[in-house]
Design a protein around this motif. Structure first.
Motif, PDB file in Angstrom:
ATOM      1  N   LYS A 324      22.788  -9.485 -13.893  1.00  0.00           N
ATOM      2  CA  LYS A 324      21.455  -9.299 -14.469  1.00  0.00           C
ATOM      3  C   LYS A 324      20.793  -8.055 -13.902  1.00  0.00           C
ATOM      4  CE  LYS A 324      17.065 -11.791 -15.039  1.00  0.00           C
ATOM      5  NZ  LYS A 324      16.341 -13.050 -14.709  1.00  0.00           N
ATOM      6  N   LEU A 325      20.972  -7.844 -12.592  1.00  0.00           N
ATOM      7  CA  LEU A 325      20.439  -6.660 -11.914  1.00  0.00           C
ATOM      8  C   LEU A 325      21.298  -6.388 -10.688  1.00  0.00           C
ATOM      9  CD1 LEU A 325      18.213  -4.495 -11.393  1.00  0.00           C
ATOM     10  CD2 LEU A 325      16.969  -6.274 -10.110  1.00  0.00           C
ATOM     11  N   LEU A 326      21.642  -5.119 -10.479  1.00  0.00           N
ATOM     12  CA  LEU A 326      22.421  -4.727  -9.304  1.00  0.00           C
ATOM     13  C   LEU A 326      21.543  -3.820  -8.439  1.00  0.00           C
ATOM     14  CD1 LEU A 326      24.997  -4.619  -7.640  1.00  0.00           C
ATOM     15  CD2 LEU A 326      25.841  -2.797  -9.143  1.00  0.00           C
ATOM     16  N   ILE A 327      21.258  -4.285  -7.218  1.00  0.00           N
ATOM     17  CA  ILE A 327      20.397  -3.549  -6.298  1.00  0.00           C
ATOM     18  C   ILE A 327      21.276  -2.821  -5.287  1.00  0.00           C
ATOM     19  CG2 ILE A 327      18.525  -3.711  -4.631  1.00  0.00           C
ATOM     20  CD1 ILE A 327      17.963  -6.518  -6.038  1.00  0.00           C
ATOM     21  N   LEU A 328      21.138  -1.512  -5.226  1.00  0.00           N
ATOM     22  CA  LEU A 328      21.943  -0.674  -4.335  1.00  0.00           C
ATOM     23  C   LEU A 328      21.087  -0.275  -3.137  1.00  0.00           C
ATOM     24  CD1 LEU A 328      23.374   1.709  -7.107  1.00  0.00           C
ATOM     25  CD2 LEU A 328      24.319  -0.472  -6.349  1.00  0.00           C
ATOM     26  N   HIS A 329      21.405  -0.825  -1.963  1.00  0.00           N
ATOM     27  CA  HIS A 329      20.638  -0.512  -0.750  1.00  0.00           C
ATOM     28  C   HIS A 329      21.472   0.414   0.129  1.00  0.00           C
ATOM     29  CE1 HIS A 329      18.923  -1.125   3.309  1.00  0.00           C
ATOM     30  NE2 HIS A 329      17.781  -1.326   2.661  1.00  0.00           N
ATOM     31  N   GLU A 330      20.901   1.551   0.515  1.00  0.00           N
ATOM     32  CA  GLU A 330      21.657   2.550   1.283  1.00  0.00           C
ATOM     33  C   GLU A 330      20.678   3.417   2.067  1.00  0.00           C
ATOM     34  OE1 GLU A 330      24.128   4.563   3.144  1.00  0.00           O
ATOM     35  OE2 GLU A 330      25.148   3.315   1.632  1.00  0.00           O
ATOM     36  N   ARG A 331      21.056   3.774   3.293  1.00  0.00           N
ATOM     37  CA  ARG A 331      20.191   4.618   4.127  1.00  0.00           C
ATOM     38  C   ARG A 331      20.432   6.104   3.903  1.00  0.00           C
ATOM     39  NH1 ARG A 331      21.902   3.740  10.332  1.00  0.00           N
ATOM     40  NH2 ARG A 331      20.206   5.259  10.583  1.00  0.00           N
ATOM     41  N   ARG A 351      21.613  -2.770 -15.563  1.00  0.00           N
ATOM     42  CA  ARG A 351      20.335  -2.553 -14.872  1.00  0.00           C
ATOM     43  C   ARG A 351      20.622  -2.305 -13.396  1.00  0.00           C
ATOM     44  NH1 ARG A 351      16.355  -7.116 -15.126  1.00  0.00           N
ATOM     45  NH2 ARG A 351      15.056  -5.544 -14.075  1.00  0.00           N
ATOM     46  N   ILE A 352      20.193  -1.134 -12.910  1.00  0.00           N
ATOM     47  CA  ILE A 352      20.466  -0.728 -11.527  1.00  0.00           C
ATOM     48  C   ILE A 352      19.137  -0.416 -10.843  1.00  0.00           C
ATOM     49  CG2 ILE A 352      21.656   0.930 -10.036  1.00  0.00           C
ATOM     50  CD1 ILE A 352      23.571   1.464 -12.360  1.00  0.00           C
ATOM     51  N   LYS A 353      19.029  -0.862  -9.606  1.00  0.00           N
ATOM     52  CA  LYS A 353      17.848  -0.539  -8.805  1.00  0.00           C
ATOM     53  C   LYS A 353      18.306   0.097  -7.497  1.00  0.00           C
ATOM     54  CE  LYS A 353      13.650  -0.541  -7.104  1.00  0.00           C
ATOM     55  NZ  LYS A 353      12.631   0.415  -7.571  1.00  0.00           N
ATOM     56  N   PRO A 354      18.177   1.440  -7.351  1.00  0.00           N
ATOM     57  CA  PRO A 354      18.521   2.082  -6.075  1.00  0.00           C
ATOM     58  C   PRO A 354      17.405   1.860  -5.058  1.00  0.00           C
ATOM     59  CG  PRO A 354      17.774   3.726  -7.649  1.00  0.00           C
ATOM     60  CD  PRO A 354      17.759   2.414  -8.374  1.00  0.00           C
ATOM     61  N   LEU A 355      17.777   1.464  -3.864  1.00  0.00           N
ATOM     62  CA  LEU A 355      16.786   1.159  -2.834  1.00  0.00           C
ATOM     63  C   LEU A 355      17.151   1.907  -1.560  1.00  0.00           C
ATOM     64  CD1 LEU A 355      14.267  -0.535  -2.203  1.00  0.00           C
ATOM     65  CD2 LEU A 355      15.792  -2.368  -1.432  1.00  0.00           C
ATOM     66  N   LEU A 356      16.400   2.956  -1.280  1.00  0.00           N
ATOM     67  CA  LEU A 356      16.651   3.774  -0.101  1.00  0.00           C
ATOM     68  C   LEU A 356      15.943   3.158   1.103  1.00  0.00           C
ATOM     69  CD1 LEU A 356      18.013   6.468   0.764  1.00  0.00           C
ATOM     70  CD2 LEU A 356      15.800   7.572   0.344  1.00  0.00           C
ATOM     71  N   GLY A 357      16.695   2.877   2.160  1.00  0.00           N
ATOM     72  CA  GLY A 357      16.082   2.275   3.331  1.00  0.00           C
ATOM     73  C   GLY A 357      17.113   1.858   4.357  1.00  0.00           C
ATOM     74  N   THR A 358      16.634   1.287   5.453  1.00  0.00           N
ATOM     75  CA  THR A 358      17.505   0.865   6.544  1.00  0.00           C
ATOM     76  C   THR A 358      17.542  -0.653   6.624  1.00  0.00           C
ATOM     77  OG1 THR A 358      17.794   0.864   8.939  1.00  0.00           O
ATOM     78  CG2 THR A 358      15.560   1.160   8.120  1.00  0.00           C
ATOM     79  N   ILE A 359      18.668  -1.206   7.096  1.00  0.00           N
ATOM     80  CA  ILE A 359      18.790  -2.661   7.207  1.00  0.00           C
ATOM     81  C   ILE A 359      17.940  -3.214   8.352  1.00  0.00           C
ATOM     82  CG2 ILE A 359      21.084  -2.759   6.160  1.00  0.00           C
ATOM     83  CD1 ILE A 359      22.287  -2.840   8.952  1.00  0.00           C
ATOM     84  N   ASN A 360      17.394  -2.343   9.215  1.00  0.00           N
ATOM     85  CA  ASN A 360      16.542  -2.797  10.315  1.00  0.00           C
ATOM     86  C   ASN A 360      15.084  -3.013   9.887  1.00  0.00           C
ATOM     87  OD1 ASN A 360      18.777  -0.894  11.747  1.00  0.00           O
ATOM     88  ND2 ASN A 360      18.208  -2.603  13.080  1.00  0.00           N
ATOM     89  N   ASP A 361      14.769  -2.658   8.652  1.00  0.00           N
ATOM     90  CA  ASP A 361      13.398  -2.811   8.153  1.00  0.00           C
ATOM     91  C   ASP A 361      13.205  -4.229   7.599  1.00  0.00           C
ATOM     92  OD1 ASP A 361      10.873  -2.510   7.150  1.00  0.00           O
ATOM     93  OD2 ASP A 361      11.453  -1.184   5.498  1.00  0.00           O
ATOM     94  N   PHE A 362      12.983  -5.183   8.483  1.00  0.00           N
ATOM     95  CA  PHE A 362      12.852  -6.575   8.075  1.00  0.00           C
ATOM     96  C   PHE A 362      11.700  -6.778   7.091  1.00  0.00           C
ATOM     97  CE2 PHE A 362      10.410 -10.508   8.907  1.00  0.00           C
ATOM     98  CZ  PHE A 362      11.288 -11.419   8.336  1.00  0.00           C
ATOM     99  N   TYR A 363      10.515  -6.244   7.381  1.00  0.00           N
ATOM    100  CA  TYR A 363       9.347  -6.467   6.544  1.00  0.00           C
ATOM    101  C   TYR A 363       9.507  -5.805   5.174  1.00  0.00           C
ATOM    102  CZ  TYR A 363       7.244  -8.282  10.785  1.00  0.00           C
ATOM    103  OH  TYR A 363       6.994  -9.029  11.911  1.00  0.00           O
ATOM    104  N   GLY A 364      10.101  -4.629   5.181  1.00  0.00           N
ATOM    105  CA  GLY A 364      10.344  -3.964   3.903  1.00  0.00           C
ATOM    106  C   GLY A 364      11.331  -4.748   3.039  1.00  0.00           C
ATOM    107  N   LEU A 365      12.398  -5.254   3.657  1.00  0.00           N
ATOM    108  CA  LEU A 365      13.388  -6.043   2.927  1.00  0.00           C
ATOM    109  C   LEU A 365      12.774  -7.344   2.400  1.00  0.00           C
ATOM    110  CD1 LEU A 365      16.458  -5.548   5.309  1.00  0.00           C
ATOM    111  CD2 LEU A 365      16.294  -4.737   2.946  1.00  0.00           C
ATOM    112  N   LYS A 366      11.993  -8.003   3.261  1.00  0.00           N
ATOM    113  CA  LYS A 366      11.375  -9.267   2.854  1.00  0.00           C
ATOM    114  C   LYS A 366      10.405  -9.050   1.693  1.00  0.00           C
ATOM    115  CE  LYS A 366       8.666 -13.145   4.624  1.00  0.00           C
ATOM    116  NZ  LYS A 366       7.985 -13.740   5.808  1.00  0.00           N
ATOM    117  N   LYS A 367       9.629  -7.986   1.757  1.00  0.00           N
ATOM    118  CA  LYS A 367       8.682  -7.688   0.688  1.00  0.00           C
ATOM    119  C   LYS A 367       9.416  -7.449  -0.627  1.00  0.00           C
ATOM    120  CE  LYS A 367       4.959  -4.471  -0.522  1.00  0.00           C
ATOM    121  NZ  LYS A 367       4.176  -3.279  -0.083  1.00  0.00           N
TER     122      LYS A 367
END
Length: 513
Positions: A324-331, A351-367
């Motif tokens: 349904k949606l593929l979220i790509l998380h990468e630093r 449907r693709i959602k690129p998400l630039l960020g770090t896996i250490n960002d707990f609050y950002g990931l949770k949001k």
């Protein structure tokens, strides 16, 4: 069967006559005429009876015309005589046979008495002999009389290993290439059924089982091996046999892998570009996809480390099963850009959602996970280089342990159904920082799984060929340079799998967990 192609006939009638090929066409007129008349002479011992003799002028133009039509249809006038092949001889047989049948039918149709069956058969035989024989003679003169006369001084005596149907072009290239560094010494067939025979004057000394004996009894400088479909154990044994007798050897690739018959042998490198799959002494695992499709289809899937070697390949596989949606998380922005671009081109409806960020960002990931409810998380992002983490242990702990903790807690607190963490065989009795961080992650994931509604799964596998952090690229560079290979310990065992196999294991584990 459709015997006529109007386009070919029109091309012949409108374009061929009047060109320099007119001499060849005229030559064939003489052959058609001679064959027809000579058949009567053979049938009647040189004295043609008057009724048949008077009938020849009435029918010979019909014979020539029909022969022309069929020879044009089969492109017989366009065959280079010096390069005639088996297929060309088959075309010759068809053109003469079909035209002979039509000639008889045409004579009956117009009320002309056709020649006797024996004359027809003699005409058929003589024409095939002349058309095919002259062309074969031209090829013989080109190959034998026109072949360059080169001295064998300084040229390596080479042994060819492989099936004759695969190595014929190789043998011909060596034989007629004046600049070839080789001279043919002998041939080894895949089996020993052709032992004692010869091909193009080169003796077939036996099969693969005779190779050890052949190399010990014959003066061979180099071995060329063309067995593209052979099992790797067979190829390894051939290599060991060559090493035993201190003979240089080369494995030649498939034609489809970039080596084509017209190329000179000089393009064959002693160190071909190595494919990592060749280092696995087994067949790759076949994938079962239907279960994966049911698992992925219409799901929201989140992948960390999506731009890495394993993460990107995992995203490609997931994309095939219509999420349904593929979220790509990468630093790393370049990696994220490349995988998003590739997937967008190959799967335009995805449907693709690129998400630039770090896996250490707990609050950002949770949001983000709160805003975009997610079904499955594949946690691939991690540091994997063993030597670098030995020198930077704090970063290893921060990224691998604390980073995984951030993603896992964010997944648990937002109701993600499944969380798949990628581990390594280094986590078994760890003796390095990387293995230790992965072992701690495994223990943490297992502990979470006992108390959480989210299903936490750990997948552990060995060295993934050509992945980031793999030792294999270093091995390949060392092999390409001629060795030696750097190993940790002579008794060390390494377990390898390809990236597609690793991806399949991840997906299969997610289904089973």
């Amino acid at each position: 069967m459709k015997l006529f192609k109007t386009q070919r006939i029109n091309r012949f009638l409108l374009k061929e006559i009047g060109k320099p090929k007119f001499g060849m066409l005229f030559f064939h007129v003489l052959i058609f005429s001679f064959s027809y008349i000579f058949a009567f002479l053979l049938r009647f011992d040189g004295v043609i009876p008057t009724p048949y003799l008077l009938n020849i002028p009435k029918t010979i133009f019909l014979v020539i015309f029909i022969r022309f039509v069929f020879f044009s249809y089969y492109d017989m006038f366009n065959i280079l005589w010096g390069y005639i092949s088996y297929r060309d001889l088959v075309k010759t047989l068809k053109a003469v046979t079909y035209s002979s049948v039509v000639i008889v039918l045409a004579m009956v149709a117009i009320g002309v008495r056709p020649p006797s069956r024996s004359v027809v058969l003699l005409d058929w035989f003589v024409l095939i002999f002349m058309v095919g024989g002259i062309r074969m003679l031209a090829r013989y003169m080109r190959e034998r009389l026109g072949a360059p006369k080169t001295k064998n001084t300084g040229r390596k005596k080479v042994l060819i290993v492989g099936k004759l149907e695969n190595t014929e072009f190789l043998i011909k290239d060596i034989e007629y290439n004046s600049s070839s560094p080789y001279v043919l010494a002998a041939i080894i067939e895949e089996d020993d059924l052709k032992k004692g025979y010869s091909f193009s004057g080169i003796p077939i000394l036996g099969g693969l089982c005779d190779m050890d004996n052949i190399l010990s009894k014959n003066q061979i400088d180099e071995v060329l091996i063309h067995l593209p479909d052979a099992d790797k154990t067979v190829l390894n044994q051939i290599a060991l046999t060559c090493d035993k007798h201190k003979k240089n050897y080369k494995f030649l690739p498939k034609v489809s892998d970039g080596f084509s018959p017209p190329k000179k042998l000089e393009v064959i490198s002693e160190r071909q570009e190595l494919k990592v799959e060749a280092l696995i002494d087994r067949k790759q695992i076949r994938f079962e996809t239907e279960g994966i499709r049911r698992f992925i289809e219409d799901k929201v899937v989140f992948v960390t480390g999506a731009g890495g070697s394993i993460g990107s390949k995992l995203c490609e596989y997931i994309a095939r099963f219509n999420p349904k949606l593929l979220i790509l998380h990468e630093r790393f922005e370049n990696n994220l850009y490349n995988i998003e671009l590739k997937l967008s081109e190959e799967f335009p409806d995805l449907r693709i959602k690129p998400l630039l960020g770090t896996i250490n960002d707990f609050y950002g990931l949770k949001k983000f996970l709160t805003k975009v409810p997610t079904d499955i998380i594949f946690h691939v992002g991690a540091y994997k280089h063993v030597p670098l983490l030995e020198k930077n242990p704090v970063e290893g702990v921060y990224n691998n342990i604390l980073g995984t903790r951030s993603v896992a807690l964010a997944a648990e607190q937002t109701g993600v159904k499944k969380f798949v963490s990628i581990s390594t065989d280094n986590a078994v009795s760890p003796s390095c920082v990387m293995g230790l961080t992965k072992r701690i992650v495994e223990m943490y994931i297992q502990a979470l799984n006992t108390t959480s509604h989210t299903k936490f799964i750990t997948v552990r596998f060995g060295n993934v060929l050509n992945s980031v952090g793999s030792v294999v690229p270093r091995f390949i560079k060392q092999i390409t340079k001629g060795g030696p290979i750097t190993i940790t310990h002579p008794d060390m065992d390494r377990y390898f799998m390809t990236i597609p196999e690793a991806v399949y294991l991840i997906l299969k584990s997610a289904i089973m967990g």
